[in-house]
Design a protein around this motif. Structure first.
Motif, PDB file in Angstrom:
ATOM      1  N   SER A   1     -22.279  39.606 -40.930  1.00  0.00           N
ATOM      2  CA  SER A   1     -22.067  38.406 -40.119  1.00  0.00           C
ATOM      3  C   SER A   1     -20.678  37.848 -40.373  1.00  0.00           C
ATOM      4  N   SER A   2     -20.259  36.925 -39.530  1.00  0.00           N
ATOM      5  CA  SER A   2     -18.968  36.275 -39.699  1.00  0.00           C
ATOM      6  C   SER A   2     -18.997  35.394 -40.942  1.00  0.00           C
TER       7      SER A   2
ATOM      8  N   GLY B   1     -23.433  33.329 -41.537  1.00  0.00           N
ATOM      9  CA  GLY B   1     -23.189  33.338 -40.104  1.00  0.00           C
ATOM     10  C   GLY B   1     -24.026  32.322 -39.357  1.00  0.00           C
TER      11      GLY B   1
ATOM     12  N   THR C   1     -17.194  38.951 -36.418  1.00  0.00           N
ATOM     13  CA  THR C   1     -18.523  39.516 -36.663  1.00  0.00           C
ATOM     14  C   THR C   1     -18.453  41.031 -36.495  1.00  0.00           C
TER      15      THR C   1
END
Length: 323
Positions: A27-28, A62, A34
Motif C-alpha cells: 500500500s501507499s 494505506g 501504491t
C-alpha cells in the motif's frame, strides 16, 4: 508447492509458518505510490501456496487499503491464511499524528477491519505500540473482550517494553510480540527478548535488513531524496562506519553462495525456535529467495563472527527502531 516449517505462537497458541509475509509495502506508505495491486495479490496467493500463512497488516496501512487488498486476495481461501492486524496508529494526510488506544476506539477499529478484510474473526489483534495514554491493562482487557465476542482469536503486542509485556500477559495470555530485530538492531536482547522467552511468547521480528543497511546494496552517501537520510544511522561518518561492518556480511554471503539479505533473515531465524522473521514483500520474485533464507545454517565460527562484528553498539546511529 513447498512446505514451510511452522512455529507455535505462545504456550498453547496456533501453529503458523516460520516465515511471515509483511504486507505493508503493498500500500501507499508516507504518501508514496501504491504498488501494482494485481502483483501484490498474486504475491499473497503464491505465498499461501508455498505455505506462508502468516499475513501481517495494520488498519492504518494505506488508510485501510492494505486490509481491503488482503481481503480480496484471500477471498475463497480464508482457512489458508492467518491474519495479524495492528491498530491504534492515527494518520492524517499521510502524516503520523499519534495513537488512539481508548476502549471505545478499539471497539470501533475492529469492526472496520473485519469489514475491510471481509472476515468474521481476526486471528491476531494487537496495539501497534503503547504511549501510556491508556493503561496497558485497559487496552489488553478490551481486546480480551473482543476474544469473548468471537471477533479476535489471539492477542499480540507490538513495539513495547519488557515491563509493558509482563503487564499485558498478566491480563490475558499474549501469543506474539512484534518488534524490530536484526543484526544491526539487537536492543531487545537486553530485557525484552528474555521477558518474551520467559513468558513463552513468540517473537515476530520485522526490519530484518535494518532499512536496507544489511542488503549489501547500499553505498555512501545516499541520494539526496532518500528518506533514510533523516536517520542518524545513514548520515555521514556513521554510514561509512556501518557499511564497513556490512562488508563481513557480504563476504560471508559470497562464501555461502547466497545474498546478504538472505543471511540477515537467516540470522534472525537462528536466534530461537519461537522467532519468526517477518519480511515485507510485494513481488512474487522475492518469495523463493526469502524462503530459502530460512533454511540457511551457520557454523559456530560463522555465528561467532557475525555476533562479534554486530555486537550491541557496533552500529552507529539509530532509526525509528531505536527505543
Amino acid at each position: 508447492m513447498k512446505n514451510i516449517k511452522q512455529i507455535q505462537l505462545g504456550h498453547d497458541g496456533p501453529l503458523v509458518s516460520s516465515l511471515g509475509l509483511g504486507c505493508m509495502r503493498m500500500s501507499s506508505i508516507w504518501g508514496g505510490p501504491t504498488p501494482d495491486e494485481s502483483e501484490s495479490m498474486a504475491t499473497i496467493n503464491q505465498a499461501l501456496d508455498f505455505g506462508i500463512n502468516f499475513l501481517n497488516t495494520g488498519d492504518f496501512y494505506g488508510a485501510g487499503h492494505n486490509e481491503m487488498l488482503i481481503g480480496k486476495a484471500i477471498r475463497g481461501r480464508r482457512d489458508d491464511a492467518f491474519i495479524s492486524v495492528k491498530f491504534g496508529a492515527i494518520f492524517h494526510n499521510g502524516q503520523w499524528i499519534g495513537l488512539d488506544l481508548r476502549p471505545n476506539s478499539i471497539k470501533n477499529f475492529i469492526n472496520y477491519s473485519l469489514t475491510r478484510l471481509g472476515i468474521d474473526t481476526i486471528d491476531l489483534y494487537q496495539p501497534s505500540r503503547m504511549d501510556n495514554s491508556v493503561p496497558v491493562e485497559e487496552i489488553i482487557g478490551t481486546v480480551a473482550d473482543l476474544v469473548k465476542e468471537g471477533k479476535v482469536r489471539h492477542i499480540g503486542v507490538s513495539e513495547i517494553t519488557a515491563e509493558q509485556l509482563q503487564k499485558a500477559h498478566a491480563v490475558y495470555p499474549i501469543s506474539a510480540l512484534e518488534i524490530g530485530y536484526s543484526l544491526a538492531d539487537r536492543q531487545i536482547e537486553d530485557q525484552l527478548l528474555p521477558a518474551a522467552r520467559a513468558l513463552g511468547i513468540a517473537v515476530v521480528a520485522f526490519a530484518n535488513t535494518a532499512e536496507g543497511l544489511l542488503t549489501g546494496e547500499m553505498t555512501a552517501p545516499l541520494s539526496d531524496n532518500d528518506y533514510r537520510n533523516h536517520f542518524s544511522r545513514f548520515q555521514h561518518e556513521n554510514l561509512v562506519h556501518n557499511l564497513e561492518k556490512v562488508a563481513l556480511l557480504k563476504q560471508l554471503a559470497s562464501e555461502k553462495g547466497c545474498t546478504p539479505t538472505q543471511l540477515a533473515i537467516a540470522w534472525v531465524k537462528q536466534q530461537g525456535d519461537q522467532i519468526m522473521p517477518l519480511v515485507s514483500m510485494s513481488k512474487r520474485s522475492r518469495l523463493p529467495g526469502n524462503i530459502a533464507a530460512t533454511e540457511i545454517e551457520f557454523t559456530t565460527a560463522e555465528m561467532s563472527a557475525l555476533n562479534t562484528t554486530f555486537a550491541i553498539g557496533a552500529i552507529k546511529g539509530g532509526t525509528y527502531l531505536a527505543r
